[in-house]
Enzyme design. Structure first.
Site, PDB file in Angstrom:
ATOM      1  CD  GLU A 510      50.166 -58.172 -15.803  1.00 41.24           C
ATOM      2  OE1 GLU A 510      50.315 -57.307 -14.931  1.00 41.24           O
ATOM      3  OE2 GLU A 510      49.544 -59.223 -15.609  1.00 41.24           O
ATOM      4  CG  LEU A 511      55.346 -62.203 -23.252  1.00 46.59           C
ATOM      5  CD1 LEU A 511      54.583 -63.514 -23.361  1.00 46.59           C
ATOM      6  CD2 LEU A 511      55.952 -61.812 -24.596  1.00 46.59           C
TER       7      LEU A 511
END
Length: 823
Positions: A510-511
């Site tokens: 989840e960058l």
């Protein structure tokens, strides 16, 4: 965190600490300095209610109308100005006017404040005021309600006081009807204990031998020197059942040796013979320990009963080498003793890997030598408007710095104790350090030593938890110095504890979109190394991280994004296997099997990545069991009942068609095993942990240890239904009559979930059944909650009116009740 893109994020139980707060009254009518008035926050009442959900073209994910009602039953007015009402909330709320002259503001992440605007009037004693606002998503569970509300005075911006009298009204949401549960439970056949396998999880082979072995005293334990720990474990196990004084009448032999036909290092053979005693041979000490857990299952359910072991031979080995459980202690901290308790439970059911989620946006939970800020700042949560000294409240931890779940960390001695405790039970510990996203605790803690973010970064992004400052920057050299420092100290701690460390889980999930794009440091790095895209920058970052790990003899593990790369496929962005790291020995943990990603785990395994299956649809134990407003847990990915875990087929869970990829023979060899995950946004107390983990953990243990059941290979639908029904009935009876009663009889204190009963009206009578045969059903006729003295359901209930039924364990503990009207 592990991987929860596009998910709803929910919150934990609320802190109930009581004390006084002073709110200064600043007049907004005249602008003059007004006298100070004090208000007792612990005398205020706050109520939350869901007004309604809606789906509209302008809100494709829905939105929810909610109402907060603040009441002042005390004797002092709540001033018109000079204070704020703070709370944590899911995904997000719509900021701005909230009615009654109040204004709703975002303070970052999931931390919000209601403050009085110019139009707010003082709240007089005995008066109430309502604030209406919008949640930016559909709410269908009370775990989604705001958590941890407290009051803070503008004049004292570094402290606040919890509102103790906070409650939320029950939601009028659809629930799984009792008659649906009845129909589902009706497929389970009630089997006698004698028809059940004697050991859980299901062993490869059990051969009955003639006779039995009665034991009145502790047998003589004959063990090789390399099995000293296992001999002590055997002595402790049998000591709860057998007299330890007097001459031994039998012998327990523990041996290391090959098990014919089985290559697993955890293969064992257990033989119980009425004449020669007990012999347990394992390929390794770990295998002997697994065999001792099978011996435990053959002992009487209740300690104190006469011990007569059946004569038999068990030859056994696990299907998967990796059988894991992940515990998140970053969102809500859990004590060392709670971790010990969990490790005991894992060992009992032959799980062998503890994935320790030690850091995230909301907390850094491990002391690192030479970096005191990590825990002085990153392990503490509480109210502060300055943003220094500690992190803000999250997941209902409230304003107080001494909240035991918002604040807390493992000192070096604690971590060493956990490692040694796990090692004695042959459980590997894999620490996880979230990066580059989900790293706010580290980023904030290290601002004055190793700068992990670019101070000139103007990138605009928002993580799924609404943070805009939670990413480690690959263009900052301090990022790698920091990672090297932390890795080196963790390696040193594992070495000191005498526990092997082969890998560290380095996050990767989840960058946020937009991160790094306006960072001068990252842009300069890209120019120096001729990197064309953010995906290339990602590869550069994890190349550096991997080199740090390899320097210490470790390989990299991470969430699926670690081994994947975004690419355009049929005009849509999808994750595809990343060729850059395919031959680097990375292990990937794949949670996302939703939508177009249903086959992502298989694609990564086929590409050569060692793959741990952790699908959100079956093995995320923070999910609620089924749809009900008061059923604990979240639901952004799925509802996961016990049957959903039992029905998981690891090597064949992808639906064919639509271009979905199936596992190749090479891909099957790269499936390392299974892992269930427990993220703790809604988990503060042990009771909630027990409820979400058990008995679903038992279905995980069965799937990870035992070979695929026959129904997974059946040739047609009729055969599948028949074989599945049989296997489920065996499993349900084992849990209800053997496994869970043993936990209760031993006084384990494990508060496993007892499912509500199924109910149906047929021919004027109420029929009741339960998910697990063996539980006692009790009922009342007036709608009140059944108790241990209530009537037992012994057949159809002929009484008319409102019938309420609940299931009870043998120790008198009950589960949630179900209600039905018999007109």
């Amino acid at each position: 965190m592990a991987c929860y893109a596009s998910r709803h994020v929910h919150f934990a139980e609320l802190s109930m600490r009581l004390f006084f707060i002073c709110c200064l009254l600043a007049s907004t009518l005249t602008g003059s300095t007004a006298r100070a008035e004090s208000v007792r926050a612990d005398q205020l009442q706050l109520r939350w209610r869901l007004v309604g959900n809606e789906l509209t073209p302008g809100a494709p994910h829905g939105r929810s109308h909610a109402r907060l009602t603040l009441s002042n039953p005390g004797r002092t007015a709540l001033p018109a100005q000079g204070w704020g009402l703070y709370f944590n909330s899911m995904d997000g709320v719509q900021t701005g006017p909230a009615g009654a002259g109040m204004v709703l503001e975002s303070l970052g992440g999931q931390w919000f404040r209601l403050r009085p605007g110019p139009g707010f009037s003082a709240l007089a004693p005995g008066a109430s005021v309502e604030f209406d606002y919008l949640h930016l998503g559909v709410l269908n569970n009370t775990d989604m309600a705001p958590r941890g509300p407290y009051l803070a005075a503008d004049s004292d911006p570094e402290s606040g006081t919890a509102i103790a009298d906070y409650r939320y009204e029950a939601m009028a949401q659809p629930v799984l009807a009792p008659h649906v549960l009845y129909a589902r439970n009706a497929a389970t056949v009630d089997l006698p204990v004698a028809a059940l396998p004697p050991v859980f999880p299901t062993p490869l082979r059990v051969d009955a031998l003639p006779g039995s072995l009665p034991l009145a005293r502790m047998p003589r334990i004959d063990a090789a020197p390399a099995l000293r720990g296992e001999a002590e474990a055997a002595r402790a196990l049998l000591g709860g059942y057998l007299a330890t004084s007097g001459a031994p009448a039998s012998v327990l032999r523990l041996r290391i040796g090959k098990i014919a036909g089985l290559a697993s290092p955890e293969a064992y053979q257990l033989t119980i013979d009425g004449r020669t005693g007990i012999e347990l041979t394992g390929a390794t000490p770990a295998a002997v320990f697994r065999g001792l857990q099978s011996l435990r299952a053959l002992l009487p359910v209740a300690p104190g009963a006469a011990v007569e072991l059946p004569a038999l031979r068990i030859v056994d080995a696990p299907r998967f080498a990796y059988r894991g459980l992940q515990l998140d202690v970053a969102r809500n901290f859990q004590s060392k003793e709670t971790v010990f308790r969990l490790l005991d439970l894992m060992a009992r059911y032959k799980l062998n890997t503890f994935h320790f989620h030690l850091s995230d946006d909301e907390g850094w939970r491990l002391a690192i030598a030479g970096l005191p800020e990590l825990t002085d700042i990153g392990a503490r949560r509480g109210h502060s408007l300055s943003g220094t000294g500690h992190l803000p409240p999250a997941y209902g931890s409230g304003p107080a710095l001494d909240d035991p779940h918002g604040s807390g960390y493992y000192r070096r001695a604690d971590y060493l104790a956990i490692l040694r405790y796990a090692a004695a039970r042959h459980i590997d510990v894999i620490p996880e350090l979230e990066m580059p996203g989900h790293a706010r605790a580290a980023v904030k803690a290290m601002e004055r030593r190793y700068r992990l973010n670019d101070p000139d970064d103007r990138s605009e992004y928002a993580s799924p938890q609404l943070y805009r400052d939670n990413v480690i920057n690959p263009g900052m050299e301090g990022s790698y110095v920091f990672i090297e420092h932390v890795v080196a100290d963790i390696v040193a701690m594992h070495k000191e504890a005498g526990m092997r460390l082969r890998t560290i889980h380095v996050g990767g999930d989840e960058l946020p979109e937009g991160a790094w794009e306006e960072s001068p440091a990252s842009q300069a790095l890209m120019q120096r190394h001729r990197l064309a895209s953010r995906a290339d920058l990602w590869d550069y970052f994890y190349d550096r991280v991997d080199r740090i790990l390899k320097k210490h003899g470790l390989f990299a593990s991470g969430w699926e994004e670690l081994g994947a790369r975004p690419a355009s496929v049929d005009g849509k962005t999808r994750l595809v296997p990343n060729p850059a790291f395919r031959r680097r020995g990375f292990h990937v943990y794949v949670w996302n099997n939703l939508g177009a990603a249903q086959d992502l785990a298989y694609r990564l395994a086929n590409a050569g990545y060692g793959t741990v299956l952790a699908p959100v649809s079956n093995l995320y134990f923070d999910m609620a069991h089924f749809q009900s407003a008061d059923e604990p847990g979240v639901n952004w990915g799925a509802y996961i009942d016990l049957e959903n875990v039992f029905d998981f087929v690891p090597l064949d869970f992808v639906k064919p068609g639509g271009g979905a990829v199936q596992l190749t023979d090479k891909g099957k060899a790269n499936i390392l095993g299974l892992e269930a995950t427990l993220f703790t946004e809604t988990v503060r107390e042990r009771a909630r942990m027990d409820y979400l983990l058990m008995p679903r953990m038992l279905a995980l243990a069965e799937r990870a240890w035992a070979r695929d059941p026959a129904w997974t290979r059946a040739p047609d639908a009729a055969a599948v239904a028949r074989l599945h029904g049989h296997d489920w009935s065996v499993f349900a009876n084992q849990l209800g009559k053997q496994v869970l009663p043993r936990l209760d009889a031993e006084g384990s204190g494990i508060g496993y979930r007892i499912a509500p009963p199924g109910l149906m009206v047929e021919q004027g009578r109420v029929l009741a059944n339960h998910q697990l045969p063996g539980f006692i059903l009790r009922y009342t006729l007036d709608g009140s909650e059944p108790n241990a003295a209530s009537s037992i359901v012994a057949g159809p209930i002929a009484h008319k009116g409102t019938i309420r039924v609940a299931a009870f364990a043998a120790n008198g503990r009950s589960g949630k009740s179900a209600l039905i009207d018999n007109p």
